[in-house]
Design an enzyme around this catalytic site. Structure first.
Site, PDB file in Angstrom:
ATOM      1  N   CYS A  50       8.152  31.193   0.530  1.00 29.09           N
ATOM      2  CA  CYS A  50       7.837  30.172   1.525  1.00 29.09           C
ATOM      3  C   CYS A  50       9.116  29.749   2.245  1.00 29.09           C
ATOM      4  O   CYS A  50      10.082  29.319   1.608  1.00 29.09           O
ATOM      5  CB  CYS A  50       7.186  28.966   0.855  1.00 29.09           C
ATOM      6  N   HIS A  52       5.688  22.095  -2.894  1.00 28.05           N
ATOM      7  CA  HIS A  52       4.953  23.058  -2.077  1.00 28.05           C
ATOM      8  C   HIS A  52       3.458  22.756  -2.119  1.00 28.05           C
ATOM      9  O   HIS A  52       2.813  22.884  -3.156  1.00 28.05           O
ATOM     10  CB  HIS A  52       5.194  24.506  -2.538  1.00 28.05           C
ATOM     11  N   GLY A  69      -3.661  26.135  14.571  1.00 25.95           N
ATOM     12  CA  GLY A  69      -2.282  26.405  14.975  1.00 25.95           C
ATOM     13  C   GLY A  69      -1.261  26.296  13.864  1.00 25.95           C
ATOM     14  O   GLY A  69      -0.058  26.361  14.130  1.00 25.95           O
ATOM     15  N   ASN A  99      -0.846  20.127  11.871  1.00 23.37           N
ATOM     16  CA  ASN A  99      -1.759  21.250  12.078  1.00 23.37           C
ATOM     17  C   ASN A  99      -2.282  21.685  10.718  1.00 23.37           C
ATOM     18  O   ASN A  99      -1.497  21.948   9.799  1.00 23.37           O
ATOM     19  CB  ASN A  99      -1.030  22.414  12.767  1.00 23.37           C
ATOM     20  N   HIS A 149       4.788  17.003  12.102  1.00 31.52           N
ATOM     21  CA  HIS A 149       5.638  17.066  13.293  1.00 31.52           C
ATOM     22  C   HIS A 149       5.868  15.639  13.798  1.00 31.52           C
ATOM     23  O   HIS A 149       4.927  14.841  13.866  1.00 31.52           O
ATOM     24  CB  HIS A 149       4.950  17.845  14.415  1.00 31.52           C
ATOM     25  N   HIS A 162       3.558  20.014   6.629  1.00 33.75           N
ATOM     26  CA  HIS A 162       4.626  19.323   7.367  1.00 33.75           C
ATOM     27  C   HIS A 162       4.018  18.438   8.438  1.00 33.75           C
ATOM     28  O   HIS A 162       2.973  18.751   8.991  1.00 33.75           O
ATOM     29  CB  HIS A 162       5.608  20.326   7.995  1.00 33.75           C
TER      30      HIS A 162
HETATM   31  P1  5GP Z   1       2.988  24.712  12.493  1.00 39.47           P
HETATM   32  O1  5GP Z   1       2.559  25.556  13.661  1.00 39.47           O
HETATM   33  O2  5GP Z   1       2.829  25.432  11.179  1.00 39.47           O
HETATM   34  O3  5GP Z   1       2.366  23.353  12.511  1.00 39.47           O
HETATM   35  O4  5GP Z   1       4.522  24.417  12.725  1.00 39.47           O
HETATM   36  C1  5GP Z   1       5.536  25.198  12.185  1.00 39.47           C
HETATM   37  C2  5GP Z   1       6.790  24.765  12.880  1.00 39.47           C
HETATM   38  O5  5GP Z   1       7.895  25.211  12.127  1.00 39.47           O
HETATM   39  C3  5GP Z   1       6.943  25.355  14.292  1.00 39.47           C
HETATM   40  O6  5GP Z   1       7.066  24.298  15.239  1.00 39.47           O
HETATM   41  C4  5GP Z   1       8.217  26.214  14.195  1.00 39.47           C
HETATM   42  O7  5GP Z   1       9.004  26.136  15.358  1.00 39.47           O
HETATM   43  C5  5GP Z   1       8.910  25.626  12.995  1.00 39.47           C
HETATM   44  N1  5GP Z   1       9.697  26.589  12.232  1.00 39.47           N
HETATM   45  C6  5GP Z   1       9.294  27.820  11.809  1.00 39.47           C
HETATM   46  N2  5GP Z   1      10.278  28.414  11.111  1.00 39.47           N
HETATM   47  C7  5GP Z   1      11.318  27.545  11.093  1.00 39.47           C
HETATM   48  C8  5GP Z   1      12.631  27.599  10.521  1.00 39.47           C
HETATM   49  O8  5GP Z   1      13.045  28.591   9.897  1.00 39.47           O
HETATM   50  N3  5GP Z   1      13.430  26.528  10.711  1.00 39.47           N
HETATM   51  C9  5GP Z   1      13.012  25.417  11.402  1.00 39.47           C
HETATM   52  N4  5GP Z   1      13.883  24.415  11.522  1.00 39.47           N
HETATM   53  N5  5GP Z   1      11.789  25.329  11.949  1.00 39.47           N
HETATM   54  C10 5GP Z   1      10.958  26.384  11.798  1.00 39.47           C
HETATM   55 ZN    ZN Z   2       6.768  25.920   0.349  1.00 38.74          ZN
END
Ligand code: 5GP
Ligand code: ZN
Length: 101
Positions: free
Chosen positions: A4, A46, A89, A83, A98, A96
């Site tokens: 992960c 996790h 998405g 999300n 945002h 997490h």
């Molecule tokens: P999701 O689409 O799962 O809600 O958001 C995942 C977010 O994680 C995306 O906005 C993407 O830009 C961010 N992200 C993915 N990989 C990494 C990473 O390795 N480092 C950081 N800082 N952000 C990441």
């Molecule tokens: Zn994890």
């Protein structure tokens, strides 16, 4: 979880700078920001998504972390987004929040 990406970030494997951290969560900048400030509040534990989160104390602590980190950086106005599931998405399957300001 070993494969992960967010667990690896939490374990310091990429040297990612944490904007804020506490017992429950770490906060770091999104790598692909969608707003001038775009942070991710990530539980240390996790959990795949909100659907798998059963710990109600952790639920509260994550929102408290949003309040604490935004206060720390002086961000008074912001949006929060979670999300949940691929169709909505979600790309990283470690819960997490945002924070977009
Ligand atoms: P999701 O689409 O799962 O809600 O958001 C995942 C977010 O994680 C995306 O906005 C993407 O830009 C961010 N992200 C993915 N990989 C990494 C990473 O390795 N480092 C950081 N800082 N952000 C990441
Ligand atoms: Zn994890």
């Amino acid at each position: 979880m070993t494969d992960c990406i967010f667990c690896k970030i939490i374990n310091g494997e990429f040297g990612t700078e944490f904007v804020y951290e506490n017992e429950y969560a770490v906060v770091f900048k999104d790598i692909n920001p969608k707003a001038p400030t775009h942070l991710l509040v990530v539980p240390r534990m996790h959990v795949e998504s909100l659907n798998e989160l059963e710990d109600k104390k952790l639920m509260g602590e994550l929102l408290q972390t949003v309040k604490d980190v935004t206060k720390k950086i002086g961000l008074k106005s912001y949006k929060t987004l979670i999300n949940t599931g691929k169709e909505a998405g979600q790309e990283v399957f470690h819960l997490h929040i945002h924070v977009l300001g």
